[in-house]
Design an enzyme around this catalytic site. Structure first.
Site: not given
Ligand code: GLU
Length: 444
Positions: A127, A167
């Site tokens: 992340k 996100d």
């Molecule tokens: N931010 C999204 C999550 O919390 C998607 C992450 C992604 O597609 O890599 O899963």
């Protein structure tokens, strides 16, 4: 060797002071994992699998300097937390928000390990983001920020190394600006980010995937109860991507969606949103209150969350810790029987305790909102194959992934009285593959 939950949490707390959200996520997961390891896999305790799991493989923090429209120098802090790559390249979104700090990103990256594993797609957990506030910024300011951010991030990522996505605060526009900058620096057209536009490597259904997947998961819960979503009343928090497409799918399924919200307050429409009303919501930006001028039976409740309204199903789709113990008690009292998390860790630890005690069907984010990252995984596959699959094909894959996650939760979360503890099921179900892979790959 056996692990003691209290001493393990104390150990994590001492090593990570001032990181409450990270500690909350670790406690939420290890409360289920520790008894499981002690009983079924004591060798994983000797191998210190959990101690290794809570230590990010790599944390990158960097300066993002950029010029605003008045030609003033601005400085933000960018991050990428590369948490675990046991089952695949790091994968997870980028969040741009003034609330971003290391504790928030470590909790999100930690959750992502289990979520990604649950999808069945070989992707690890990561992340990132920045403490940059996109609100009120011009399009050019957003572009300059994204370019500066990627000018540092590019050296740490790659289609087989780490594949970021969106996100909170990062949508199609931001992904576009970052992708353009990555391509310019590296001179390669490759699937290094997901959530791309449909004309340049993006996947059909990716914008819809988290919200749709959430409703597919709730549908599985209802199928298991031999009931239907049609006719049920649903409260949703948030008004972003996840909330919007959750509402759309719920309406398609015949449910009555009565709320949406943002940081200004909650919009309540007792008649229920329709697809036409949703299209109108999309034109309002942050001014949800304006809706009440057009649809007179609707009301706007400044500074309030949606949880005091009577519903059958509550779907928190805004942000972490947006639903506390009192909110949970209000939901239970008002007859809510199902809570599905569209956001990451929106329910506090105390709220979850209330849900479990009341035997509410509580679907945690790592299971219920995994549809987004799952379709990101499908976008990576399409990029590698130089293909673009139809909406129908991607949607079918998404449905079957959510069904499989539900099955995994039932397998590892069913209690003696038949109650399905989805949190336990998703924690253990997501963990096993990662632990087995870590063991197989030796001491790294
Ligand atoms: N931010 C999204 C999550 O919390 C998607 C992450 C992604 O597609 O890599 O899963």
């Amino acid at each position: 060797m056996s692990i003691n939950f209290k001493s393990f949490i104390k150990y994590v707390e001492e090593r990570n002071p001032n990181e409450p959200e990270f500690l909350q996520a670790v406690a939420e997961v290890t409360e289920d994992l520790i008894p499981y390891i002690n009983e079924k896999h004591p060798t994983w305790a000797d191998l210190k699998i959990l101690e290794r799991l809570v230590e990010p493989e790599r944390v990158i923090s960097f300066r993002v300097a950029w010029l605003n429209d008045k030609n003033e120098v601005q400085v933000n802090r960018g991050y990428r937390v590369q948490m675990n790559s046991a089952i695949g390249p790091y994968k997870g979104g980028l969040r741009f928000s003034p609330t971003v700090n290391l504790s928030i990103l470590k909790f999100l990256a930690f959750e992502q390990i289990f979520k990604n594993s649950l999808t069945g797609i070989p992707i690890g957990g990561g992340k990132g983001g920045a403490d940059f506030d996109p609100k009120g910024k011009s399009n050019m300011e957003i572009m300059r920020f994204c370019q500066s951010f990627m000018t540092e991030l590019y050296r740490h990522i790659g289609p087989d190394t780490d594949v970021p996505a969106g996100d909170i605060g990062v949508g199609g526009r931001e992904i576009g600006y970052m992708y353009g900058q990555y391509k310019r620096i590296r001179n390669t057209f490759t699937g290094v980010l997901t959530g791309k536009g449909l004309n340049w490597g993006g996947s059909n259904i990716r914008p819809e995937a988290t919200g749709y997947g959430l409703l597919y998961f709730v549908e599985c819960i209802y199928d298991n109860l031999d009931e239907k979503i049609a006719g049920k009343t649903i409260t949703i928090s948030g008004a972003g991507n996840v909330a919007y497409f959750a509402a759309e799918k719920a309406i398609h399924m015949g449910a009555r969606v009565i709320t949406l919200s943002n940081s200004k307050g909650t919009l309540h429409d007792p008649d229920g949103l329709t697809l036409e009303k949703l299209v109108y919501v999309a034109t309002l930006g942050r001014d949800l209150e304006k809706y009440t001028k057009k649809y007179k039976t609707a009301t706007f409740h400044a500074d309030k969350r949606p949880w005091q309204f009577k519903c059958d199903i509550a779907l928190p789709c805004a942000t972490q810790n947006e639903l506390n113990e009192d909110d949970a008690k209000a939901l239970v009292k008002n007859g809510c029987i199902c809570v599905g998390e569209g956001a990451n860790m929106p329910s506090t630890a105390e709220a979850i305790r209330v849900f479990h005690k009341a035997k509410i069907h509580f679907a945690p984010g790592k299971a219920a909102n995994a549809g987004g990252v799952a379709v990101s995984g499908l976008e990576m596959s399409q990029n590698n194959l130089r293909q673009q699959w139809s909406s129908g094909k991607v949607d079918d894959r998404l449905k079957s992934i959510m069904l499989n996650i539900h099955k995994t939760c039932v397998k590892y979360g069913k209690e003696d009285d038949g109650y399905i503890n989805y949190l336990k099921g998703s924690n253990i179900g997501g963990f096993i593959k990662v632990a087995v892979s870590m063991k197989a790959q030796g001491l790294v």
